[in-house]
Design an enzyme around this catalytic site. Structure first.
Site, PDB file in Angstrom:
ATOM      1  N   SER A 167       0.840  -1.199   0.000  1.00  0.00           N
ATOM      2  CA  SER A 167       0.000   0.000   0.000  1.00  0.00           C
ATOM      3  C   SER A 167       0.876   1.251   0.000  1.00  0.00           C
ATOM      4  CB  SER A 167      -0.957  -0.040   1.198  1.00  0.00           C
ATOM      5  OG  SER A 167      -1.946   0.952   1.092  1.00  0.00           O
ATOM      6  N   ASP A 262     -10.313  -3.661  -4.909  1.00  0.00           N
ATOM      7  CA  ASP A 262      -9.435  -2.640  -4.357  1.00  0.00           C
ATOM      8  C   ASP A 262      -9.426  -1.431  -5.296  1.00  0.00           C
ATOM      9  OD1 ASP A 262      -7.394  -1.088  -3.326  1.00  0.00           O
ATOM     10  OD2 ASP A 262      -5.852  -2.635  -3.443  1.00  0.00           O
ATOM     11  N   HIS A 292      -8.208  -4.802  -0.308  1.00  0.00           N
ATOM     12  CA  HIS A 292      -6.975  -4.099   0.039  1.00  0.00           C
ATOM     13  C   HIS A 292      -6.576  -4.403   1.484  1.00  0.00           C
ATOM     14  CE1 HIS A 292      -4.139  -0.699  -0.622  1.00  0.00           C
ATOM     15  NE2 HIS A 292      -4.244  -0.541   0.691  1.00  0.00           N
TER      16      HIS A 292
END
Length: 321
Positions: A167, A262, A292
């Site tokens: 991320s 996501d 995610h």
């Protein structure tokens, strides 16, 4: 979560859907409404009292940066690859540049170290909005350089250090590679990016298709981005948004992992495509049925175990080159 289940949730497998409902109860309001301090209190994960993956050596480190010292954690498995000087991977945790801790990535880093034989060094970079861009990137750039200088003392081969992150950490890992390439410095041996945040245009189809995805909605992802870059950032900066780089040539080989549901998925996969077009070897794996953040939830998602196995195999094979 409201009474209407978003349509994109239908793509989740039964396990992920159940976890999404639990997360929705644990974090009852969007991150952007909670604010950074309350979001951290609710969302940051603590390490379990007893690790699932025991290792003989887990050390606390302090690394010097231009802004002062930052904390790090070193994980070394029994029989580490490479004899006296093992290869190492620097790991940058996720959390939207606002959340995330060393403890939250602890089990993931243990799993990578145990499964790959590589030493893992996890960094506690500064968070936004208290420390906006480029503070976190400076921490990572400086810590990576510190590790190269001090590698022999830590039993690490300075010529075999990789970078990885998920991320926001994936963004920082990709940006670090660009920074070192443009500065003419030795590059990480490889880059491993899990659903990295790499674009600041928010125009890819997944931003609409998965706007109401669990854990990280499109609106929350944009809020996190705004905390990171601040209100006056002009956009288009490759070190903030690596997909905006004019060229990705000469970057390290990459393994990129994405989640099916996501908002960031299409940007991450576009980054993989750009790397490939610019002659950078890249492996892209999309994990179906999950959202995610799944990679760091090692105990919750079977897909996390599969992805860690993929990462470990990739590193083991890379160590033999």
């Amino acid at each position: 979560m409201n009474d209407r289940t978003p349509e994109c949730w239908n793509l989740l497998d039964d396990n992920a859907a159940a976890i999404a409902r639990i997360f929705g109860q644990t974090i009852p309001r969007p991150l952007r409404e909670l604010g950074s301090e309350r979001a951290r209190a609710l969302a940051n994960t603590e390490a379990p009292p007893e690790p699932i993956t025991p290792l003989n050596q887990v050390d606390q480190l302090t690394m010097s940066t231009r802004a002062g010292a930052i904390a790090a954690r070193l994980y070394r498995a029994d029989g580490a690859t490479g004899g006296d000087f093992a290869p190492a991977v620097v790991y940058l945790h996720g959390g939207g540049f606002v959340l995330g801790t060393l403890d939250g990535a602890d089990e993931l880093c243990r799993g990578i170290a145990a499964g790959s034989g590589w030493t893992v060094v996890s960094l506690e970079y500064r968070l936004a909005p208290e420390n906006p861009y480029p503070a976190a990137l400076h921490d990572c750039v400086d810590a990576f350089a510190w590790l190269i200088r001090n590698a022999p003392e830590l039993g690490i081969d300075p010529d075999r250090i990789a970078i990885a992150g998920d991320s926001a950490g994936g963004n920082l890992a990709a940006a670090l590679c660009l920074h070192r390439r443009d500065a003419g410095l030795p590059l990480p041996r490889t880059q491993i990016l899990a659903y990295p945040a790499v674009d600041d245009t928010f125009t890819a189809p997944s931003w609409t298709e998965f706007a109401d995805a669990p854990l990280l909605s499109a609106a929350d992802a944009r809020w996190c981005w705004e905390q990171y870059v601040g209100p006056n950032h002009p956009g288009g900066d490759q070190f903030a948004a690596p997909l905006r780089a004019a060229s990705l040539r000469d970057l390290p080989p990459a393994l990129i992992v994405t989640a099916e549901v996501d908002p960031l998925r299409d940007d991450a996969e576009a980054y993989a495509a750009r790397l490939w077009r610019d002659d950078v070897p890249v492996i892209l794996t999309r994990y179906p049925g999950v959202f995610h953040g799944f990679l760091s939830e090692v105990t919750l998602f079977p897909q996390a175990k599969h992805a860690i196995d993929e990462i470990c195999l990739y590193l083991r094979e890379f160590a033999q080159r």
